[in-house]
Design a protein around this motif. Structure first.
Motif, PDB file in Angstrom:
ATOM      1  N   GLU A  85       0.813  -1.217   0.000  1.00 23.51           N
ATOM      2  CA  GLU A  85       0.000   0.000   0.000  1.00 23.51           C
ATOM      3  C   GLU A  85       0.846   1.267   0.000  1.00 23.51           C
ATOM      4  OE1 GLU A  85      -3.370   0.212   2.655  1.00 23.51           O
ATOM      5  OE2 GLU A  85      -3.329  -1.961   2.952  1.00 23.51           O
ATOM      6  N   HIS A  90      -0.714   0.368   7.896  1.00 21.39           N
ATOM      7  CA  HIS A  90      -1.494  -0.796   7.458  1.00 21.39           C
ATOM      8  C   HIS A  90      -0.571  -1.912   6.959  1.00 21.39           C
ATOM      9  CE1 HIS A  90      -5.587   1.422   6.823  1.00 21.39           C
ATOM     10  NE2 HIS A  90      -5.410   1.009   8.056  1.00 21.39           N
ATOM     11  N   ASP A  91       0.458  -1.522   6.205  1.00 13.04           N
ATOM     12  CA  ASP A  91       1.412  -2.531   5.730  1.00 13.04           C
ATOM     13  C   ASP A  91       2.088  -3.238   6.903  1.00 13.04           C
ATOM     14  OD1 ASP A  91       0.998  -2.130   3.018  1.00 13.04           O
ATOM     15  OD2 ASP A  91       2.542  -0.578   2.860  1.00 13.04           O
ATOM     16  N   GLY A 103       0.836  -3.601   9.945  1.00 14.34           N
ATOM     17  CA  GLY A 103      -0.174  -4.442  10.578  1.00 14.34           C
ATOM     18  C   GLY A 103      -0.407  -5.731   9.818  1.00 14.34           C
ATOM     19  N   THR A 104      -0.459  -5.637   8.490  1.00 12.93           N
ATOM     20  CA  THR A 104      -0.661  -6.833   7.679  1.00 12.93           C
ATOM     21  C   THR A 104       0.495  -7.811   7.846  1.00 12.93           C
ATOM     22  OG1 THR A 104      -1.942  -5.593   6.039  1.00 12.93           O
ATOM     23  CG2 THR A 104      -0.949  -7.665   5.315  1.00 12.93           C
ATOM     24  N   GLU A 118       0.291  -9.474  11.258  1.00 12.39           N
ATOM     25  CA  GLU A 118      -0.798 -10.445  11.289  1.00 12.39           C
ATOM     26  C   GLU A 118      -0.364 -11.788  10.691  1.00 12.39           C
ATOM     27  OE1 GLU A 118      -4.601 -12.052  11.973  1.00 12.39           O
ATOM     28  OE2 GLU A 118      -3.543 -10.331  12.829  1.00 12.39           O
ATOM     29  N   GLU A 131      -6.158  -1.920  12.898  1.00 13.30           N
ATOM     30  CA  GLU A 131      -7.172  -2.168  11.866  1.00 13.30           C
ATOM     31  C   GLU A 131      -6.823  -3.396  11.032  1.00 13.30           C
ATOM     32  OE1 GLU A 131      -7.426   1.460   9.670  1.00 13.30           O
ATOM     33  OE2 GLU A 131      -8.121   2.630  11.405  1.00 13.30           O
ATOM     34  N   ARG A 132      -5.568  -3.826  11.104  1.00  9.38           N
ATOM     35  CA  ARG A 132      -5.128  -4.978  10.323  1.00  9.38           C
ATOM     36  C   ARG A 132      -4.709  -6.176  11.171  1.00  9.38           C
ATOM     37  NH1 ARG A 132      -4.227  -3.288   5.016  1.00  9.38           N
ATOM     38  NH2 ARG A 132      -5.818  -1.694   4.647  1.00  9.38           N
ATOM     39  N   THR A 133      -4.471  -5.952  12.470  1.00 11.04           N
ATOM     40  CA  THR A 133      -4.063  -7.064  13.334  1.00 11.04           C
ATOM     41  C   THR A 133      -4.480  -6.773  14.770  1.00 11.04           C
ATOM     42  OG1 THR A 133      -2.207  -8.405  14.121  1.00 11.04           O
ATOM     43  CG2 THR A 133      -1.769  -6.070  13.753  1.00 11.04           C
TER      44      THR A 133
END
Length: 334
Positions: A14, A91-92, A94-95, A98, A122-124
């Motif tokens: 992202e 976000h990257d 968090g992904t 995860e 928001e992602r993990t």
């Protein structure tokens, strides 16, 4: 201590920025460690930081008695970057976290705070120190500062024979979220205080101020490094005029051998892995083990006891405190 278990390096889909997650150890339990967002000359410098900091977190957790190992996230910003796609980068991160399925959880570090942890969340779910209204324990800096003060009392008792901070002089280098709190707590305790930061706008009223170079070499009882690491080097150690060092900055030594240079000069250096543990101790107690706040803060205050044990072991064996801390950490590993 031993090799890393897993290291992920990727370009975030992202954000397009280098995302690095280093898991050093899960021998004592899931790895924990902050998310650092900073500019580096090259992404490999960010990787070096992640590897060094995650290994230090393993030591920090072992010395603090936490059922965790060490990890670290680094988001590499390009030099001189302004207004990056912050949400996309978080976000990257968090992904990526995860994907580790609970082997590692992150929290705030240099360049990030509780609001950023909410974005990562928001992602993990493997994130802590989100704002209280988002179900987290919030800003970790008060607990980190409280732990630093507990360590300073223990250091003063060991080095000068009394934990009374009002009888000592301190130079605080760095007035970020933690450093500014440490300076206020020292002032409230009646200590003689000199402070410094690269940002002149942080200059407090009614406190002696100097530039960072002079602060590092200030003639004081205790130097308190509270900015970025790597300031204690073979070049800077000969310029020091303090009698002891303890602060919340991570990785204060440029390399392990520098601890011996401090020891040879008779400067007692409190390992930062012990001094800076307050935030992570508090956050994991409240969020991961659901302990009441009073119990969590009692664990933070116990940093003083841990540091005292390290310093006494070093004195008994005639070795630098850094070596004593490493031995105690190794003994705590399964």
């Amino acid at each position: 201590m031993f090799p890393h278990q897993r290291v992920i390096v990727r370009r975030g889909p992202e954000s397009g920025l280098p995302i690095i997650v280093a898991v050093h150890s899960t021998a004592r339990g899931p790895a924990i460690g902050g998310c650092r967002m900073a500019a580096y000359p090259d992404w490999r410098d960010g990787l070096d930081d992640a590897l060094r900091l995650s290994a230090a977190m393993t030591t920090k957790c072992a010395l603090a008695g936490l059922p965790h190992g060490g990890g670290k996230t680094v988001i590499v910003l390009p030099p001189g970057a302004a207004g990056p796609a912050r949400t996309a980068a978080l976000h990257d991160a968090g992904t990526t976290i995860e994907e580790l399925a609970g082997a590692y959880a992150t929290g705030p570090d240099v360049g990030t705070g509780p609001d950023d942890m909410a974005v990562i969340g928001e992602r993990t779910e493997h994130v802590f120190c989100r704002p209280a209204e988002a179900g987290g324990s919030g800003d970790s800096s008060p607990a980190t500062a409280a732990g630093t003060i507990a360590a300073l009392r223990a250091l003063c008792e060991f080095r000068f024979g009394s934990p009374d901070l009002s009888r000592r002089s301190f130079a605080v280098l760095g007035l970020g979220r933690v450093g500014a709190r440490v300076a206020r707590l020292l002032a409230d305790a009646g200590a003689e205080l000199t402070v410094s930061d690269i940002d002149d706008s942080k200059r407090p009223e009614n406190v002696a101020w100097t530039d960072p170079g002079k602060c590092l070499a200030a003639e004081v009882d205790v130097l308190v490094p509270a900015a970025l690491g790597g300031l204690l080097t073979p070049r800077t150690v000969p310029t020091l005029r303090c009698r002891a060092i303890a602060g919340p900055a991570n990785n204060q030594l440029d390399r392990e051998s520098t601890a011996a240079l401090l020891h040879d000069r008779g400067i007692v250096w409190a390992p930062d892995a012990v001094v800076s543990a307050g935030g992570i101790i508090h956050a994991t107690a409240v969020e991961l083990r659901h302990e009441p706040p009073a119990r969590a803060m009692a664990r933070v205050e116990a940093i003083g006891d841990t540091l005292g044990r390290v310093l006494r072991a070093a004195a008994t064996d005639g070795i630098p405190p850094a070596e004593a801390a490493t031995r105690l950490a190794r003994a705590a590993m399964p």
